[in-house]
Design a protein around this motif. Structure first.
Motif, PDB file in Angstrom:
ATOM      1  N   GLU A   1       0.817  -1.108   0.090  1.00  0.00           N
ATOM      2  CA  GLU A   1      -0.063   0.020   0.160  1.00  0.00           C
ATOM      3  C   GLU A   1       0.884   1.189  -0.068  1.00  0.00           C
ATOM      4  N   LYS A   2       0.743   2.117  -0.983  1.00  0.00           N
ATOM      5  CA  LYS A   2       1.601   3.277  -1.091  1.00  0.00           C
ATOM      6  C   LYS A   2       0.929   4.557  -1.022  1.00  0.00           C
ATOM      7  N   ILE A   3       1.647   5.357  -0.750  1.00  0.00           N
ATOM      8  CA  ILE A   3       1.176   6.846  -0.422  1.00  0.00           C
ATOM      9  C   ILE A   3       1.281   7.690  -1.976  1.00  0.00           C
ATOM     10  N   LYS A   4       0.189   8.144  -2.071  1.00  0.00           N
ATOM     11  CA  LYS A   4       0.153   8.969  -3.380  1.00  0.00           C
ATOM     12  C   LYS A   4       0.573  10.432  -3.206  1.00  0.00           C
ATOM     13  N   VAL A   5       1.439  10.910  -3.900  1.00  0.00           N
ATOM     14  CA  VAL A   5       2.065  12.363  -3.892  1.00  0.00           C
ATOM     15  C   VAL A   5       2.057  12.731  -5.257  1.00  0.00           C
ATOM     16  N   TRP A   6       1.512  14.118  -5.083  1.00  0.00           N
ATOM     17  CA  TRP A   6       1.592  14.913  -6.327  1.00  0.00           C
ATOM     18  C   TRP A   6       2.436  16.219  -6.218  1.00  0.00           C
ATOM     19  N   MET A   7       3.254  16.562  -7.345  1.00  0.00           N
ATOM     20  CA  MET A   7       4.297  17.291  -7.293  1.00  0.00           C
ATOM     21  C   MET A   7       4.006  18.210  -8.426  1.00  0.00           C
ATOM     22  N   GLN A   8       4.038  19.752  -8.475  1.00  0.00           N
ATOM     23  CA  GLN A   8       4.060  20.249  -9.491  1.00  0.00           C
ATOM     24  C   GLN A   8       4.850  21.505  -9.431  1.00  0.00           C
ATOM     25  N   GLY A   9       5.674  21.897 -10.536  1.00  0.00           N
ATOM     26  CA  GLY A   9       6.221  23.041 -10.718  1.00  0.00           C
ATOM     27  C   GLY A   9       5.942  24.086 -11.695  1.00  0.00           C
TER      28      GLY A   9
ATOM     29  N   SER B   1      -7.699  22.081 -15.991  1.00  0.00           N
ATOM     30  CA  SER B   1      -6.662  20.917 -16.342  1.00  0.00           C
ATOM     31  C   SER B   1      -6.122  20.322 -15.071  1.00  0.00           C
ATOM     32  N   LEU B   2      -5.328  21.223 -14.339  1.00  0.00           N
ATOM     33  CA  LEU B   2      -4.793  20.891 -13.120  1.00  0.00           C
ATOM     34  C   LEU B   2      -5.352  20.216 -12.154  1.00  0.00           C
ATOM     35  N   LYS B   3      -6.558  21.025 -11.814  1.00  0.00           N
ATOM     36  CA  LYS B   3      -7.620  20.367 -10.790  1.00  0.00           C
ATOM     37  C   LYS B   3      -8.280  19.087 -10.978  1.00  0.00           C
ATOM     38  N   GLN B   4      -8.522  19.007 -12.446  1.00  0.00           N
ATOM     39  CA  GLN B   4      -9.000  17.708 -12.608  1.00  0.00           C
ATOM     40  C   GLN B   4      -8.058  16.446 -12.703  1.00  0.00           C
ATOM     41  N   ALA B   5      -6.731  16.840 -12.919  1.00  0.00           N
ATOM     42  CA  ALA B   5      -5.834  15.762 -12.919  1.00  0.00           C
ATOM     43  C   ALA B   5      -5.495  15.451 -11.519  1.00  0.00           C
ATOM     44  N   PHE B   6      -5.586  16.523 -10.708  1.00  0.00           N
ATOM     45  CA  PHE B   6      -5.123  16.213  -9.413  1.00  0.00           C
ATOM     46  C   PHE B   6      -6.368  15.340  -8.721  1.00  0.00           C
ATOM     47  N   SER B   7      -7.720  15.778  -9.126  1.00  0.00           N
ATOM     48  CA  SER B   7      -8.659  14.902  -8.400  1.00  0.00           C
ATOM     49  C   SER B   7      -8.678  13.673  -8.725  1.00  0.00           C
ATOM     50  N   ASP B   8      -8.587  13.445 -10.143  1.00  0.00           N
ATOM     51  CA  ASP B   8      -8.482  11.930 -10.672  1.00  0.00           C
ATOM     52  C   ASP B   8      -7.196  11.020 -10.161  1.00  0.00           C
ATOM     53  N   PHE B   9      -6.191  11.851  -9.725  1.00  0.00           N
ATOM     54  CA  PHE B   9      -5.042  11.041  -8.895  1.00  0.00           C
ATOM     55  C   PHE B   9      -5.373  10.892  -7.532  1.00  0.00           C
ATOM     56  N   ASN B  10      -5.949  11.745  -6.929  1.00  0.00           N
ATOM     57  CA  ASN B  10      -6.600  11.737  -5.705  1.00  0.00           C
ATOM     58  C   ASN B  10      -5.483  11.472  -4.480  1.00  0.00           C
ATOM     59  N   PRO B  11      -4.561  12.264  -4.456  1.00  0.00           N
ATOM     60  CA  PRO B  11      -3.293  12.116  -3.727  1.00  0.00           C
ATOM     61  C   PRO B  11      -3.683  12.228  -2.047  1.00  0.00           C
ATOM     62  N   GLU B  12      -2.666  11.929  -1.190  1.00  0.00           N
ATOM     63  CA  GLU B  12      -2.747  11.875   0.139  1.00  0.00           C
ATOM     64  C   GLU B  12      -1.905  13.403   0.563  1.00  0.00           C
ATOM     65  N   ILE B  13      -0.939  13.728  -0.335  1.00  0.00           N
ATOM     66  CA  ILE B  13       0.156  14.735  -0.190  1.00  0.00           C
ATOM     67  C   ILE B  13       0.102  15.543  -1.555  1.00  0.00           C
ATOM     68  N   GLY B  14      -0.228  16.843  -1.404  1.00  0.00           N
ATOM     69  CA  GLY B  14       0.184  17.725  -2.517  1.00  0.00           C
ATOM     70  C   GLY B  14       1.270  18.559  -2.377  1.00  0.00           C
ATOM     71  N   LEU B  15       2.313  18.848  -3.177  1.00  0.00           N
ATOM     72  CA  LEU B  15       3.484  19.587  -3.017  1.00  0.00           C
ATOM     73  C   LEU B  15       3.491  20.664  -4.378  1.00  0.00           C
TER      74      LEU B  15
END
Length: 279
Positions: free
Chosen positions: A99-107, A180-194
């Motif tokens: 079971e993994k932690i889902k992490v989103w990063m963007q720059g 686009s960013l909001k939709q992709a973020f919601s689809d990925f559904n991360p625990e952590i967003g950076l």
């Protein structure tokens, strides 16, 4: 209940590739960051004598990683910028049953903060090619948008093509990139967003603090929610769990950090503000 922790990390731009940002920056880099030569020239901008990673550089770099590591990386596109550039999303994972932690990063949300994009590319190379870091993918599913504001980035401008600051468009969603960013973020559904940004210590306000006109050179500054409208358990979780652990790692590696601050003038006086206290 699943909590999503959103954190903005503000990086000091120290790579001498970015010397054109300030005529003194190369000398400052050499003085305060003598270890800069230890950086591996693995990303497009680091391989150049001048200039930043452009869109063609970015896509060539990402496609090369996909070709080299097809089992660990997928390249998707989440939408287009206002000028028609496809916005890449990189997905990194290893195949195991943990079971993994889902992490989103963007720059690159602010187009004139190239250290954020270059940092994402440097991280991708390390996670895929450096045995000291590849183990992290055994515990993390990672989604990275390395250049969120492509139109602004390509002209080194803070704003999107329609003049909007995408970092102020998180709720109104007036720019197509924001949607686009909001939709992709919601689809990925991360625990952590950076969300990675960049700060420059040279500011006119600081000239009144010293002859040098500079604030402390922090390696990282943390911007996370302190607004009292955010539930206390989420504020506490962000600070005491995620940010505190990050602080400890930075301390261990003798890196400087601080909560993010900004300045403004009120009645002729300079006021320092801690970030992320507004709604």
């Amino acid at each position: 209940m699943k909590y999503i922790v959103i954190l903005i990390i503000v990086l000091y731009c120290s790579v001498n590739t970015f010397a054109q940002l300030n005529p003194q920056s190369k000398q400052i880099t050499q003085k305060f960051f003598p270890e800069i030569e230890t950086l591996e020239n693995t990303t497009p901008a680091l391989q150049k004598n001048k200039g930043f990673t452009d869109y063609d550089d970015l896509m060539l770099f990402l496609n090369n990683l996909v070709e080299q590591h097809p089992e660990n990386i997928k390249l998707n596109f989440i939408g287009k910028s206002q000028k028609g550039y496809q916005i890449p999303l990189v997905l990194l994972a290893t195949q195991n049953t943990k079971e993994k932690i889902k992490v989103w990063m963007q720059g690159g949300l602010h187009g004139n903060e190239p250290a954020s994009t270059e940092g994402m590319l440097y991280l991708l190379d390390k996670l895929l090619n450096d045995s000291k870091y590849t183990y992290l993918l055994d515990d993390i599913d990672l989604a990275i948008v390395p250049m969120a504001n492509i139109d602004g980035y390509l002209k080194q401008d803070r704003y999107a093509a329609n003049g909007l600051d995408l970092n102020r468009d998180q709720t109104k969603l007036m720019a197509p990139e924001s949607v686009s960013l909001k939709q992709a973020f919601s689809d990925f559904n991360p625990e952590i967003g950076l969300d990675f940004h960049e700060y420059r210590p040279y500011r006119k306000d600081f000239t009144q603090l010293s002859d040098f006109g500079i604030t402390s050179l922090f390696d990282a500054m943390f911007l996370y929610s302190g607004n009292l409208n955010v539930p206390e358990n989420i504020r506490t979780l962000t600070d005491t769990l995620f940010v505190e652990n990050a602080r400890r790692i930075l301390d261990k590696n003798e890196l400087k950090h601080h909560d993010y601050i900004s300045t403004g003038k009120y009645g002729g006086e300079i006021h320092f503000n801690q970030g992320s206290t507004n709604a």
